[in-house]
Write an enzyme that holds these catalytic residues in place. Structure first.
Site, PDB file in Angstrom:
ATOM      1  N   THR A  74       0.840  -1.200   0.000  1.00 32.77           N
ATOM      2  CA  THR A  74       0.000   0.000   0.000  1.00 32.77           C
ATOM      3  C   THR A  74       0.874   1.249   0.000  1.00 32.77           C
ATOM      4  OG1 THR A  74      -1.794  -1.185   1.084  1.00 32.77           O
ATOM      5  CG2 THR A  74      -1.835   1.213   1.250  1.00 32.77           C
ATOM      6  N   ASN A 157      -6.626 -10.048  -7.107  1.00 37.67           N
ATOM      7  CA  ASN A 157      -6.610 -10.711  -5.799  1.00 37.67           C
ATOM      8  C   ASN A 157      -7.884 -11.500  -5.523  1.00 37.67           C
ATOM      9  OD1 ASN A 157      -7.552  -7.912  -5.706  1.00 37.67           O
ATOM     10  ND2 ASN A 157      -8.002  -8.309  -3.571  1.00 37.67           N
ATOM     11  N   CYS A 332      -9.276  -7.450   2.492  1.00 38.86           N
ATOM     12  CA  CYS A 332      -8.393  -6.368   2.898  1.00 38.86           C
ATOM     13  C   CYS A 332      -9.033  -5.426   3.892  1.00 38.86           C
ATOM     14  CB  CYS A 332      -7.865  -5.616   1.696  1.00 38.86           C
ATOM     15  SG  CYS A 332      -6.249  -6.257   1.269  1.00 38.86           S
TER      16      CYS A 332
HETATM   17  N1  PLP Z   1      -2.369  -5.171  -4.128  1.00 40.98           N
HETATM   18  C1  PLP Z   1      -3.043  -6.327  -4.174  1.00 40.98           C
HETATM   19  C2  PLP Z   1      -3.407  -6.918  -5.515  1.00 40.98           C
HETATM   20  C3  PLP Z   1      -3.402  -6.968  -2.995  1.00 40.98           C
HETATM   21  O1  PLP Z   1      -4.072  -8.129  -3.045  1.00 40.98           O
HETATM   22  C4  PLP Z   1      -3.056  -6.376  -1.747  1.00 40.98           C
HETATM   23  C5  PLP Z   1      -3.488  -7.006  -0.472  1.00 40.98           C
HETATM   24  O2  PLP Z   1      -4.424  -7.788  -0.459  1.00 40.98           O
HETATM   25  C6  PLP Z   1      -2.340  -5.177  -1.752  1.00 40.98           C
HETATM   26  C7  PLP Z   1      -2.011  -4.614  -2.961  1.00 40.98           C
HETATM   27  C8  PLP Z   1      -1.924  -4.493  -0.469  1.00 40.98           C
HETATM   28  O3  PLP Z   1      -0.783  -5.107   0.086  1.00 40.98           O
HETATM   29  P1  PLP Z   1      -0.216  -4.723   1.526  1.00 40.98           P
HETATM   30  O4  PLP Z   1      -1.033  -5.512   2.486  1.00 40.98           O
HETATM   31  O5  PLP Z   1       1.228  -5.153   1.524  1.00 40.98           O
HETATM   32  O6  PLP Z   1      -0.345  -3.259   1.710  1.00 40.98           O
END
Ligand code: PLP
Length: 386
Positions: A74, A157, A332
């Site tokens: 993020t 995701n 998330c």
């Molecule tokens: N991008 C994708 C495609 C994700 O699936 C996720 C988390 O699920 C993220 C970004 C965010 O990752 P982080 O938890 O390291 O901030």
């Protein structure tokens, strides 16, 4: 640690910490110093960070000094999604952000771009980026105000759909744009080669590949042009991201990257297990609707389906009570289960939502057989009495 009595099938939310990553982290905990200190202990801490950088760079076949460590994907996304870049001392402006409508919220929210300077580009019903639409949007971009910055996920995701990134990159380049690719779900599961014409910047996350939470990276294809730092201070990460690095987290991230880079061939067996589970679900519940199943390329570990008439949350709770961890849609924003914005972007009605099952390298045939039995029992209970 995931309990041995449970079956964990939520790797897209977070992969359990790999034992080798844990070992590397425990060893790093023995070193107390600041990696920027010049004394012997500081140099020892710095060598841990250096090793991790080499391991993460190797995962995507790029140079070590193209890796900027962050606190997670993020943060890497918010760092990259800025109108303000620089090439040496010369400022470079990105005047508009083009975001894929099926992206993860961390890019969908637009980073540092005000809403007025963001445009969504669509995916088709199969979840793949609508390349014609993307090209049409970018060809209208007004270059007099600055460059177009494009961000898209590599693999989704929720559905596991893999985007045609080389074609997207070709369109971006033909329209003189800059391309940020969110490779969080793809890294460590499919081969990524940054030496090939691909994205200008790649985003990866430690905890999706079996490293600890709280580490990620923005990886540049070439470090000539970089986003202006989001976090300024002591000038760590060559000035791109200040703040003392965490050798402990990075040791785990690096170890996980190294293991996953060597294990790419093992995902074929995972795909076979996923396919077996998917086929069994289709037999047990012929009315099940699978999303992203028929695209040319899909992550080897992901399956996403809905049961009309049964809320995804109800199904997820039934799995949970039976000892199986799966997610209704994206996890998330844990606890906040709404309509899947990915299915909305695909134009798919999904009133009852969908369940995401995401396997890891360590799930066994036995576990999949148990999950099939459990799903059979849940589906039988859900059937209205004749
Ligand atoms: N991008 C994708 C495609 C994700 O699936 C996720 C988390 O699920 C993220 C970004 C965010 O990752 P982080 O938890 O390291 O901030």
């Amino acid at each position: 640690m995931v309990s041995k009595s449970r079956i964990y099938l939520d790797y897209n939310a977070s992969a359990p910490l790999l034992p080798k990553a844990r070992e590397a982290m425990l060893a790093a905990m023995e070193i107390d110093a600041n990696p920027s200190s010049v004394h012997a202990e500081g140099r020892a801490a710095r060598s841990i960070v250096k090793k991790a950088r080499r391991q993460v760079a190797a995962l995507v076949n790029t140079k070590d000094d193209h890796v900027v460590f962050t606190s997670g994907a993020t943060e890497a996304a918010v760092l990259a999604l800025t109108p303000h870049y620089s090439m040496g001392r010369a400022p470079v402006t990105m005047s508009r952000l083009y975001v894929c409508a099926a992206d993860h919220p961390c890019t969908l929210e637009g980073g540092q771009f005000p809403e007025a300077d963001r445009t969504l580009f669509p995916v088709k019903r199969d979840g793949l980026v609508d390349l014609d639409q993307l090209n049409a949007l970018l060809s209208q971009h007004d270059h007099s105000a600055g460059l177009p910055l494009i961000v898209c996920h590599y693999a989704n995701n929720e559905t596991g759909v893999i985007q045609p990134v080389e074609e997207i990159s070709r369109i971006v380049k033909a329209n003189r744009g800059v391309f940020v690719l969110d490779a969080v779900q793809a890294a460590g599961r499919i081969k990524i080669d940054m030496a090939k014409p691909m994205a200008d910047y790649l985003i990866v996350s430690s905890h999706k590949i079996g490293g600890p939470k709280g580490a990620g990276a923005l990886i540049a294809h070439a470090d000539l042009m970089m986003p202006m730092p989001l976090i300024r201070g002591g000038g760590q990460e060559r000035g791109h991201r200040s703040g003392t690095e965490s050798p402990v987290n990075l040791a785990g991230f690096g170890a996980a990257a190294s293991i996953m880079a060597d294990a790419l061939a093992d995902w074929d067996a995972v795909a076979a297990r996923r396919d077996r589970l998917e086929a069994a679900i289709a037999v047990i519940a012929p009315h099940a609707i699978f999303y992203g199943r028929n695209t040319p390329e899909r992550l080897p570990n992901t399956l996403f389906f809905g049961l009309p008439g049964m809320k995804a949350e109800t199904l997820q709770i039934a799995f949970d009570l039976a000892g199986v961890s799966v997610s209704p849609g994206s996890a998330c924003s844990s606890g906040k289960v709404g309509q899947s914005h990915v299915l909305n972007a695909m134009g798919v009605p999904s009133n009852d939502g969908a369940i995401r099952i995401s396997l890891g390298l360590h799930n066994t045939d036995d576990e999949i057989a148990k999950v099939i039995d459990i799903f059979g029992e849940i589906a039988a209970r859900a059937k209205p009495a004749a």
